[in-house]
Design an enzyme around this catalytic site. Sequence first.
Site, PDB file in Angstrom:
ATOM      1  N   PRO A   1      -9.246  11.775  36.022  1.00 16.88           N
ATOM      2  CA  PRO A   1      -8.275  11.375  34.986  1.00 16.88           C
ATOM      3  C   PRO A   1      -8.578   9.946  34.524  1.00 16.88           C
ATOM      4  CG  PRO A   1      -7.236  11.444  37.157  1.00 16.88           C
ATOM      5  CD  PRO A   1      -8.663  11.833  37.372  1.00 16.88           C
TER       6      PRO A   1
ATOM      7  N   ASP B   1     -10.269   5.357  37.166  1.00 18.69           N
ATOM      8  CA  ASP B   1      -9.785   6.622  37.718  1.00 18.69           C
ATOM      9  C   ASP B   1      -8.304   6.413  38.064  1.00 18.69           C
ATOM     10  OD1 ASP B   1      -9.122   8.776  39.337  1.00 18.69           O
ATOM     11  OD2 ASP B   1     -11.089   8.846  40.324  1.00 18.69           O
ATOM     12  N   HIS B   2      -7.445   7.081  37.319  1.00 11.06           N
ATOM     13  CA  HIS B   2      -6.003   6.826  37.477  1.00 11.06           C
ATOM     14  C   HIS B   2      -5.455   7.361  38.808  1.00 11.06           C
ATOM     15  CE1 HIS B   2      -2.303   5.319  36.232  1.00 11.06           C
ATOM     16  NE2 HIS B   2      -2.161   5.864  35.042  1.00 11.06           N
ATOM     17  N   ARG B   3      -6.260   8.146  39.527  1.00  8.43           N
ATOM     18  CA  ARG B   3      -5.808   8.586  40.855  1.00  8.43           C
ATOM     19  C   ARG B   3      -5.846   7.423  41.838  1.00  8.43           C
ATOM     20  NH1 ARG B   3     -10.094  13.272  41.717  1.00  8.43           N
ATOM     21  NH2 ARG B   3     -11.354  11.519  40.988  1.00  8.43           N
TER      22      ARG B   3
ATOM     23  N   ILE C   1      -6.387   3.887  40.660  1.00  8.72           N
ATOM     24  CA  ILE C   1      -5.998   2.601  40.065  1.00  8.72           C
ATOM     25  C   ILE C   1      -4.874   2.847  39.072  1.00  8.72           C
ATOM     26  CG2 ILE C   1      -6.843   0.794  38.486  1.00  8.72           C
ATOM     27  CD1 ILE C   1      -9.662   1.516  39.855  1.00  8.72           C
TER      28      ILE C   1
END
Length: 435
Positions: A235, A407-409, A411
């Site tokens: 993501p 990577d929104h998982r 950060i």
Amino acid sequence: MAQIKEALVPDIGDYTDVPVIELLVQVGDRVDKDQGLATLESDKATMEVPSPFAGTVREIKVKLGDAVSEGALVAMIEVDGDAQAAPKAKAEPTAAKAEAPARAEPAAAKPEPAKPTASETRSPPVAFSADTVLPASVPYASPSVRVFARELGVDLAQVKGSERGGRIGKADVQAFVKAALAGGAGAPVAGGNGLNLIPWPKVDFAKFGEIERRPLSRINKLSGANLARNWAMIPHVTQFDEADITEMEAFRKRLGEEQKDVKVTPLVFLIKAVVAALQQYPAFNASLDGDELVLKKYFHIGIAVDTPDGLVVPVIRDADKKGLLALSKELAEISVKARERKLGPADMSGGCFSISSLGGIGGTAFTPIINAPEVAILGVSKSQMKPVWNGKEFAPRLLLPLSLSYDHRVIDGAAAARFTAFLARALTDLRRILL
Ligand code: CAO
């Protein structure tokens, strides 16, 4: 008397002289009505010849490679349900058969149907259903491979065929499953959490004008597969910022005048500023491994290099231990090595964070794709002189656009904004890199 009937190629639309590519039964096999006897394959479609009756295959009248059209004789089938024939044991469960053999008798005592004439024994052509005539957009595979894929839960639309004309073979399905298992839970298996995308559109481009076909390079294929996976599985969010590099550029110019034997570009300053930011925000110098985050204590920076064969990402190791001039020298060396196709796997492994600089070319911003298993990548665009309000007036300042994809998982947005703000401050005031 057992009755033997002909199984013919049914109505197959406009197709004629279609090669037999697979025999699905052998002499002596029991077949159900509509079970496939043979597979035909034209350049556009794969079709199955269904058995018009349930029974036993007595003769096969075609062989692999034969070209057949509607009405061609494919097999002779000894049909079930003949009045003279004993009832099929298959219909009875084994235990019931052993207990009460006599029970079978009344079933056989049906009125005998009128004997068909020779012409009546020919099965009428049956139109194929949409499921058996496959348009070109449907994955190209024989029915047995389809059954095999179905049993494994594999969506054939996602499998690349390696056989003639892109046809999917059993080995392709097996390789797909192996890759899916190696890829873990996110792997694209039908019924799992795959993307279940519709097939890629097939277009006859030549119908609309002149075209030329050019094979993809090996690097294009490799990087394309990696980019597609990373884009689909991570993501991504991209945070944009600008760094005032007016002073940095003045210093770089002075350095360039002093150092005639090595070219110092803005990229080496970015490498140093990125290392300082990674030291400040360790989650950016990490990789996801299942439920754990692997935090790295070393600082190996990947640099995207554009080559005539495609994009490669060699890695500068221990960038924290190297000065601007050493980095400039190494950057020049890896760029040459990349463009001369001399990079080996060791030169491209072990990276912690990547930088993709399009600053020498142009553009104001872009959204780089993360180089998995890294968790962030910095895109750099071309610096521009812009008027900036300094509290009293607009002053001309050189601004460098930064595009950080993360990577929104791992950060969140606030951390990304802090990271780019830190980077911008470090590039504006290089003394911060020394802190
Ligand atoms: N703003 C303005 N000018 C810039 C700049 C920036 N951000 N970055 C570089 N420049 C200037 C350099 O100073 C140099 O100018 P001079 O020739 O006047 O000194 C010129 O642009 C060319 O620089 P360069 O590209 O040769 O050197 P580099 O160190 O900036 O980059 C390398 C090296 C290997 C990264 C680069 O050549 C390259 O391949 N870039 C493309 C990477 C890429 O394709 N990324 C996309 C990946 S996503 O699909």
